[in-house]
Scaffold this active site. Structure first.
Site, PDB file in Angstrom:
ATOM      1  N   GLU A  88       0.807  -1.213   0.000  1.00 51.48           N
ATOM      2  CA  GLU A  88       0.000   0.000   0.000  1.00 51.48           C
ATOM      3  C   GLU A  88       0.839   1.261   0.000  1.00 51.48           C
ATOM      4  OE1 GLU A  88      -3.926  -1.906   2.068  1.00 51.48           O
ATOM      5  OE2 GLU A  88      -2.826  -0.359   3.143  1.00 51.48           O
ATOM      6  N   CYS A 329      -0.520   5.854   9.542  1.00 54.24           N
ATOM      7  CA  CYS A 329       0.700   5.063   9.702  1.00 54.24           C
ATOM      8  C   CYS A 329       0.405   3.841  10.547  1.00 54.24           C
ATOM      9  CB  CYS A 329       1.770   5.881  10.407  1.00 54.24           C
ATOM     10  SG  CYS A 329       2.287   7.273   9.435  1.00 54.24           S
TER      11      CYS A 329
HETATM   12  N1  SAH Z   1       9.273   0.995  10.388  1.00 51.93           N
HETATM   13  C1  SAH Z   1       9.340   2.421  10.309  1.00 51.93           C
HETATM   14  C2  SAH Z   1       8.365   3.063   9.340  1.00 51.93           C
HETATM   15  C3  SAH Z   1       6.957   2.550   9.265  1.00 51.93           C
HETATM   16  S1  SAH Z   1       5.833   2.940  10.555  1.00 51.93           S
HETATM   17  C4  SAH Z   1       9.217   3.049  11.683  1.00 51.93           C
HETATM   18  O1  SAH Z   1       8.979   2.322  12.626  1.00 51.93           O
HETATM   19  O2  SAH Z   1       9.420   4.250  11.821  1.00 51.93           O
HETATM   20  C5  SAH Z   1       5.574   4.664  10.477  1.00 51.93           C
HETATM   21  C6  SAH Z   1       5.199   5.277  11.816  1.00 51.93           C
HETATM   22  O3  SAH Z   1       3.858   4.950  12.223  1.00 51.93           O
HETATM   23  C7  SAH Z   1       6.086   4.837  12.971  1.00 51.93           C
HETATM   24  O4  SAH Z   1       6.439   5.941  13.762  1.00 51.93           O
HETATM   25  C8  SAH Z   1       5.168   3.912  13.737  1.00 51.93           C
HETATM   26  O5  SAH Z   1       5.584   3.723  15.038  1.00 51.93           O
HETATM   27  C9  SAH Z   1       3.852   4.625  13.596  1.00 51.93           C
HETATM   28  N2  SAH Z   1       2.645   3.873  13.916  1.00 51.93           N
HETATM   29  C10 SAH Z   1       2.460   2.545  13.829  1.00 51.93           C
HETATM   30  N3  SAH Z   1       1.199   2.228  14.190  1.00 51.93           N
HETATM   31  C11 SAH Z   1       0.580   3.381  14.488  1.00 51.93           C
HETATM   32  C12 SAH Z   1      -0.732   3.708  14.914  1.00 51.93           C
HETATM   33  N4  SAH Z   1      -1.651   2.783  15.065  1.00 51.93           N
HETATM   34  N5  SAH Z   1      -1.011   5.019  15.160  1.00 51.93           N
HETATM   35  C13 SAH Z   1      -0.079   5.973  14.960  1.00 51.93           C
HETATM   36  N6  SAH Z   1       1.165   5.724  14.537  1.00 51.93           N
HETATM   37  C14 SAH Z   1       1.488   4.446  14.315  1.00 51.93           C
END
Ligand code: SAH
Length: 345
Positions: A88, A329
Site C-alpha cells: 500500500e 501510519c
Molecule cells: N518501520 C518504520 C516506518 C513505518 S511505521 C518506523 O517504525 O518508523 C511509520 C510510523 O507509524 C512509525 O512511527 C510507527 O511507530 C507509527 N505507527 C504505527 N502504528 C501506528 C498507529 N496505530 N497510530 C499511529 N502511529 C502508528
C-alpha cells in the site's frame, strides 16, 4: 530487470560495460523521468541498436493498481506486485505540496505491539523499482505532482537498506524525478548501526526515529527492536546524525492512553533528547482493529506537550491523516490481509 530499479551510477556502469558512452545514463533518466517515456523506442537521441539492447535488458512497467480508498486529504492505493503480493501507498495532500508515503517491505519484522503492519511478518523486501513505481503511479498515472516522500508505509526501511538507498538516489537525482533531498524522510524504528551509516551519506535527507518511549523498560515492551538496540545507543546515533551536516532529527512519539503518556514520561523524554538537535512530534495513536490501545485524550496530549515545551524542546502535534480510510501510519496492509478473508471493499 525493471529500469526503475537503476540508479544513474548503475546505468553508467551498464553502458560502460558494453562499450557504450556512460553519458547515455543521463539521457535515459531525462527521458524516463522528465519526459515520462514508457518505451525505449520513444527516445530520439539513441541509436536503434542501443534501443534494441535496452529493450532486451529492461522492462518499463508501472505499478498495477488493485483498488483505492479516498477522502479529501488522503488516498490509499493498493498495488499488486509481479509475484501476486500486495502493498500500500498513501498520498497526502498538504498545503505545501503532495506527499507520498511509501512501503519498503511486504510485511514487517519489527513487531511493534501497537502497529497493524507488524501483524504480518516480513514476507520480503521490496525491490528498488517497486518503491519507484509507487511514486510514479501518483506522479505519472494520476498526474499529481509529488513534492515530498516519506518512507513510513509498511516495513522498516533500514531492514532493506540498500534498496532503500538506491530508491532515494533515483528519486532525488538530476535529471530525474528531482524530489528535493530534504523532502525525502526516512522513518526508522531504530536500527542504530544503519542510522550511523545513513548519517555518513553525502545526500542529506530527513530522518525520523520512532521513539515512542523514553526508557528501555517501556520501549522494550512497545518495540522489541529496543532489546537489540537500546535507547541510549539510539540517542547517540541520532546525535551523530545531527552532527554530520547540521541536521535535525525528528523523534516521533505516538500518544497511547495510559501507556506512554504520563507526566513522568514527558519529563523523562525531555531529559533524554534535550541535547539533541531535534523536534519531537507527538502523534495521537490511531486505533487499529486488532489492538486494544486507545489514543491519549486531547487534554493529556496538551499537558504532555506543555511539559516538553517548558523544558525547551521543539515539539509539535501531528495532524492525523487518513484515519477514516485506515491509511494512518501503521494501519497499512494488514487491512488487506484481513479483508481478503471477508470481501475486500
Ligand atoms: N518501520 C518504520 C516506518 C513505518 S511505521 C518506523 O517504525 O518508523 C511509520 C510510523 O507509524 C512509525 O512511527 C510507527 O511507530 C507509527 N505507527 C504505527 N502504528 C501506528 C498507529 N496505530 N497510530 C499511529 N502511529 C502508528
Amino acid at each position: 530487470m525493471n529500469i526503475y530499479g537503476m540508479t544513474i551510477k548503475m546505468l553508467q556502469d551498464y553502458f560502460a560495460s558494453s562499450g557504450e558512452n556512460p553519458a547515455k545514463a543521463k539521457i535515459i533518466f531525462n527521458e524516463i523521468y522528465k519526459n515520462r517515456v514508457t518505451s525505449f523506442y520513444d527516445i530520439s537521441n539513441l541509436s536503434e541498436s542501443v534501443k534494441d539492447k535496452l529493450g532486451r535488458d529492461f522492462e518499463i512497467t508501472p505499478a498495477e493498481l488493485v483498488t483505492k480508498y479516498e477522502n479529501e486529504t488522503s488516498s490509499k492505493y493498493l498495488f499488486r506486485l509481479s509475484d501476486g503480493l500486495t502493498i500500500e501507498t498513501v498520498l497526502m495532500k498538504h498545503d505545501y505540496g503532495n506527499g507520498v508515503c511509501i512501503s519498503t517491505q511486504v510485511g514487517c519484522n519489527m513487531n511493534c505491539i501497537f502497529c497493524e503492519s507488524g501483524k504480518l511478518k516480513k514476507v520480503r523486501n521490496l525491490h528498488t523499482y517497486e518503491m519507484v513505481q509507487q511514486v510514479l503511479y501518483i506522479r505519472d498515472i494520476l498526474n499529481i505532482p509529488v513534492s515530498h516522500i516519506v518512507l513510513m508505509g509498511i516495513g522498516e526501511p533500514f531492514d532493506n537498506y540498500e534498496n532503500t538507498m538506491n530508491f532515494i538516489d533515483i528519486v532525488t537525482e538530476q535529471p530525474g524525478i528531482e524530489i528535493a533531498a530534504r523532502h525525502v524522510t526516512v522513518s526508522t524504528s531504530g536500527i542504530t548501526p544503519k542510522i550511523i551509516e545513513f548519517a555518513q551519506r553525502k545526500v542529506v535527507n530527513s530522518l525520523a526515529i520512532s521513539l515512542h518511549a523514553p526508557n528501555d523498560e517501556l520501549r522494550n515492551k512497545l518495540m522489541p527492536i529496543n532489546k537489540k538496540y537500546p535507547v541510549s545507543g539510539l540517542i547517540d546515533a541520532a546525535r551523530e546524525y545531527t552532527k554530520s551536516g547540521n541536521k535535525k532529527v525528528t523523534f516521533a512519539y505516538i500518544m497511547i492512553k495510559n501507556l506512554n503518556d504520563s507526566n513522568e514520561c514527558a519529563v523523562e523524554l525531555a531529559q533524554l533528547v534535550k541535547d539533541v538537535n531535534c523536534y519531537v512530534n507527538l502523534i495521537p495513536y490511531n486505533k487499529t482493529r486488532s489492538t486494544d490501545y486507545e489514543p491519549s485524550d486531547k487534554k493529556r496530549i496538551a499537558e504532555f506537550f506543555d511539559i516538553l515545551k517548558s523544558c525547551g524542546i521543539n515539539v509539535t502535534v501531528r495532524r492525523e491523516f487518513g484515519g477514516d480510510i485506515n491509511a494512518a501510519c501503521g494501519q497499512l496492509s494488514a487491512d488487506y490481509v484481513n479483508d481478503q478473508k471477508t470481501s475486500f471493499f
